[in-house]
Design an enzyme around this catalytic site. Structure first.
Site, PDB file in Angstrom:
ATOM      1  N   CYS A 160       0.828  -1.206   0.000  1.00 35.20           N
ATOM      2  CA  CYS A 160       0.000   0.000   0.000  1.00 35.20           C
ATOM      3  C   CYS A 160       0.873   1.270   0.000  1.00 35.20           C
ATOM      4  CB  CYS A 160      -0.985  -0.035   1.164  1.00 35.20           C
ATOM      5  SG  CYS A 160      -2.360   1.127   0.968  1.00 35.20           S
ATOM      6  N   HIS A 198      -3.630  -5.141   0.094  1.00 37.61           N
ATOM      7  CA  HIS A 198      -3.154  -5.708   1.362  1.00 37.61           C
ATOM      8  C   HIS A 198      -3.190  -7.238   1.302  1.00 37.61           C
ATOM      9  CE1 HIS A 198      -3.043  -2.004   3.902  1.00 37.61           C
ATOM     10  NE2 HIS A 198      -3.850  -1.574   2.942  1.00 37.61           N
ATOM     11  N   GLU A 224      -1.658  -9.378   3.028  1.00 38.11           N
ATOM     12  CA  GLU A 224      -1.626 -10.009   4.351  1.00 38.11           C
ATOM     13  C   GLU A 224      -3.018 -10.414   4.839  1.00 38.11           C
ATOM     14  OE1 GLU A 224      -1.916  -5.525   5.316  1.00 38.11           O
ATOM     15  OE2 GLU A 224      -1.136  -6.824   3.729  1.00 38.11           O
TER      16      GLU A 224
END
Length: 542
Positions: free
Chosen positions: A386, A511, A513
């Site tokens: 990001c 993102h 993750e």
């Protein structure tokens, strides 16, 4: 085992004595055991704060904001739920006091209460119960975590709704589990049960009797201590579950629960068929975390590094990727502001790779840019997420393309804003829930690091941002060697950038993750750790 006639069972998880005992991990662990026993499960979080969602909260206050596929900004515990269950959840799984009151007040303004006095009971509690029943008949089990600590004034309406759910549905459909703390006093060498007794007493004063106690402690509890807790808290002795601090990883918790037969106790109390959960693959995953063959050290460069929960999903994704690569991933939290003072080499020169994390605001930006420059010039594996992508573009524009005033319009207005506000964001005034949120597709170019990792030309990843690569500068970036390896389907938005002549240099606007899961991990994190291990071996041989 779910079918259209399912009588959904509800499991409530409350916490006592003190906060941060791990209700989220406990809820997710129970969910995993039940799912691996063949039951359909979902988990809900009810948070007592008045914010509508955590989207406007400082990471130091609340940790990371977890984003679902449908764009809900939620509590980080939903990350635990998704990682353990291996399923994507939605806005239906996270509810706050702010949302509930907002809903009730809007109804009152529309006149839906027909002139009645609107009160906490029944109007607020009915609204809470309606939300608790969103999955009724659709899942075998709904696990509901009540945020906060028993005794807090904020959570009282949720606890009252829990009490009423037990009355409405009965003991064969509602089970109350209480997570508590049993401290060890080093000076006297004693284990103290009194805090647990008082916590259960407070819960019972609200009309809720817990049938299972999960007892957090530094060490395993003796049979005598368990018997004492059972006697004074009116709980069966086999329902006092020992939860000693995990030695290596919180992923040991489901195995600890299984060892004590918690799943069977739950199924028996709710009148469900006993089935042993299949945790073979999960156990292998945990064994690799505990006893890895290799080791690698990664720097997580950010500005919220004093509070690890600000990067909770990134840390967990590293654990997953480490296990899959049979490697321990040591994470050094590096404050990007310190890099601005002492330089990049002093802070990151000894590392095997860096991840430059997400964030908002100008503070620490130049430190992130210096870290990326060092990684690019020294062939250090680099992964940006990001804001990490945006800083990588700024660094490349300044130091490779010669755009010395390159910046983001979020931080400084220049004639070279290589990062700029999205067109759809320019007229927005409210901060909450107005970013580009949730899952969006992207198209990946072949023969790239991204394609090698994903093994797919089409992906879907979760976003949370307002700023993008400015297309006015895209061509000069490409002409100087930057590869835009991932684009939105219409080609307008840059989703992934990378450098081809580098061991591993990749940054993403989304993102990743948030989609890393136990056992399977995430392709980009797996590839990053693999590259860091490879480069470390090269250094050791040279």
């Amino acid at each position: 085992m779910n079918n259209n006639q399912t009588l959904t069972r509800y499991i409530f998880i409350t916490g006592g004595v003190l906060s941060s005992l791990g209700k989220g991990i406990a809820s997710a662990s129970i969910g995993l055991l039940l799912k691996q026993s063949g039951y359909s499960v979902t988990i809900m979080k009810f948070d007592p704060y008045i914010n509508v969602d955590p989207g406007t909260m400082n990471p130091f206050q609340h940790g990371e904001v977890y984003v679902t596929d449908d764009g809900a900004e939620t509590d980080l515990d939903l990350g635990h739920y998704e990682r353990f269950l291996g399923e994507s959840l939605s806005k239906k799984n996270n509810h706050t006091t702010g949302q509930v009151y907002f809903e009730v007040i809007e109804k009152e303004r529309r006149g839906e209460y027909l002139g009645k006095t609107v009160q906490v009971i029944p109007h607020i509690t009915d609204a809470i119960k309606n939300r608790m029943k969103l999955f009724d008949g659709k899942k075998d089990f709904v696990i509901i975590e009540i945020g906060g600590t028993v005794g807090d004034i904020e959570s009282l309406p949720f606890l009252e709704a829990q009490r009423q759910m037990y009355l409405d549905l009965g003991r064969k459909r509602v089970l109350n589990i209480h997570l508590t703390y049993v401290p060890y006093i080093k000076s006297s060498g004693e284990v103290k049960t009194k805090p647990t007794q008082h916590s259960v007493k407070t819960l019972m004063e609200y009309g809720i009797r817990p049938e299972i106690l999960l007892c957090r402690s530094e060490n395993k509890l003796t049979k005598e201590i368990k018997s004492k807790i059972a006697l004074f808290c009116s709980v069966e002795e086999n329902s006092v579950i020992d939860v000693p601090d995990a030695t290596h990883t919180t992923y040991e918790v489901p195995l600890t629960f299984k060892q004590q037969g918690l799943h069977n106790i739950i199924l028996e109390k709710l009148g469900m068929k006993h089935v042993e959960p299949n945790l073979d693959e999960f156990k292998k995953f945990v064994d690799r975390i505990k006893r890895p063959t290799y080791e690698v050290t990664i720097g997580l460069v950010g500005k919220y590094t004093q509070y690890r929960d600000s990067y909770k999903s990134i840390i967990e994704a590293f654990i997953h990727a480490g296990s899959i690569n049979n490697s321990r991933v040591n994470i050094e939290m590096i404050n990007s502001e310190e890099i601005e003072v002492v330089g990049a080499e002093a802070k990151i020169g000894h590392l095997d790779g860096i991840l430059v994390g997400p964030g908002f605001g100008k503070r620490g930006i130049e430190g992130k840019i210096l870290a990326i420059k060092y990684a690019r010039e020294h062939n250090m594996p680099f992964f940006g997420i990001c804001l990490g992508l945006q800083c990588a573009v700024i660094e490349f524009a300044r130091n490779v393309c010669g755009l010395k005033n390159a910046h983001s319009s979020e931080f400084e207005k220049t004639t070279q804003n290589v990062i700029d506000l999205m067109e759809t964001q320019k007229s927005i005034k409210n901060k909450g829930g107005t970013m580009r949120l949730g899952a969006y597709p992207a198209i990946i170019a072949e023969n790239t690091i991204a394609y090698k990792a994903y093994q797919s030309y089409e992906i879907s990843e979760r976003h949370r941002h307002r700023y993008e690569v400015n297309n006015q500068f895209r061509q000069i970036l490409i002409d100087n060697g930057l590869v835009c390896s991932g684009l939105s389907p219409n080609g307008e938005l840059v989703e992934i950038i990378e450098l081809p002549n580098h061991p591993f240099f990749i940054a993403v606007q989304f993102h990743p993750e948030l989609k890393s899961r136990v056992i399977t991990g995430h392709p980009l994190f797996i590839a990053f750790i693999k590259s860091a291990l490879r480069e470390k071996r090269k250094k050791e041989k040279s």
